[in-house]
Write an enzyme that holds these catalytic residues in place. Structure first.
Site, short mmCIF file in Angstrom:
data_model
loop_
_atom_site.label_atom_id
_atom_site.label_comp_id
_atom_site.label_asym_id
_atom_site.label_seq_id
_atom_site.Cartn_x
_atom_site.Cartn_y
_atom_site.Cartn_z
N THR A 1 -64.45 -64.73 11.04
CA THR A 1 -65.16 -65.76 10.28
C THR A 1 -65.87 -65.09 9.11
O THR A 1 -65.51 -63.99 8.70
CB THR A 1 -66.15 -66.52 11.20
OG1 THR A 1 -66.69 -67.65 10.50
CG2 THR A 1 -67.28 -65.63 11.67
N ASN A 2 -66.89 -65.75 8.55
CA ASN A 2 -67.68 -65.19 7.46
C ASN A 2 -69.15 -65.57 7.65
O ASN A 2 -69.51 -66.21 8.64
CB ASN A 2 -67.15 -65.67 6.11
CG ASN A 2 -67.12 -67.18 6.03
OD1 ASN A 2 -68.14 -67.85 6.03
ND2 ASN A 2 -65.90 -67.74 5.97
N GLN A 3 -69.99 -65.20 6.69
CA GLN A 3 -71.44 -65.31 6.88
C GLN A 3 -72.03 -66.66 6.46
O GLN A 3 -73.25 -66.82 6.48
CB GLN A 3 -72.15 -64.21 6.09
CG GLN A 3 -71.84 -62.80 6.57
CD GLN A 3 -72.72 -61.78 5.86
OE1 GLN A 3 -73.92 -61.71 6.08
NE2 GLN A 3 -72.12 -61.01 4.98
#
Length: 214
Positions: A24-26
């Site tokens: 995923t990402n932030q």
């Protein structure tokens, strides 16, 4: 925006590796949720398609929860006659080539085979039947505005909201943001402010853009 049908995408997407792990990402989803909230306060009928976040959604919007990019896209294409689309979600650029049905056991090293994910913004931007009347994309870049200008054309957007990600503007999880808004008319830079105020400025810009192009 009274009675305008508005779509907002927000948060990250997650792409499963095995039943336990994912990439995923932030993205926290905060900017997208603030835009959805301000749209609703401005009289819009808002549909919020959101990846996993820790946020409480505005009570006066329709929330659709998704996990992956594919799920997000499949939900978006069901929504017809959108007046304005705000594509703030940080969609994972890559996904696992082959999902593992059982947990991958610990090894000294592990190579993951990633493949390109669906580009939701470009797909919707090029969709002649399902494109919103006004399409607003978002670009978080470590480079300069030329990357966002390219995105504006490539993905057939009307407006791109640009974040330059650096130590001074690490927006992920923050309540503040520093944006620039890019259209074919030029670039408007804004000072760093709260994401609530960013949402208000974005809506004000979109409203004036709409008036200019009617």
């Amino acid at each position: 925006f009274k009675n305008k049908k508005c779509l907002v995408t927000a948060g990250p997407t997650i792409e499963m590796i095995d039943p336990i792990r994912y990439i995923t990402n932030q993205s926290s989803g905060k900017q997208g949720y603030e835009i959805a909230s301000q749209l609703a306060l401005s009289g819009a009928n808002v549909i919020l398609v959101s990846g996993p976040t820790n946020l409480t959604p505005p009570s006066n919007v329709k929330l659709i929860k998704i996990l992956s990019a594919k799920e997000m896209y499949n939900q978006i294409i069901k929504i017809k006659n959108i007046d304005i689309g705000f594509f703030t979600a940080a969609v994972s650029d890559y996904k696992i080539n082959k999902f593992q049905n059982t947990k991958i056991k610990k090894k000294k090293s592990l190579n993951l085979n990633l493949v390109k994910n669906i580009d939701i913004l470009e797909s919707i931007g090029r969709d002649k039947t399902n494109r919103p009347k006004i399409l607003v994309g978002f670009a978080a870049e470590t480079g300069n505005t030329s990357l966002a200008k390219t995105k504006l054309k490539k993905k057939n957007c009307d407006i791109i909201v640009y974040n330059k990600i650096n130590k001074k503007n690490n927006v992920f999880g923050s309540d503040n943001n520093k944006i620039a808004i890019i259209t074919r008319y030029g670039i408007k830079n804004y000072k760093k402010m709260s994401k609530v105020n960013c949402a208000k400025e974005i809506l004000e810009y979109v409203y004036n853009y709409k008036l200019k192009n009617e």
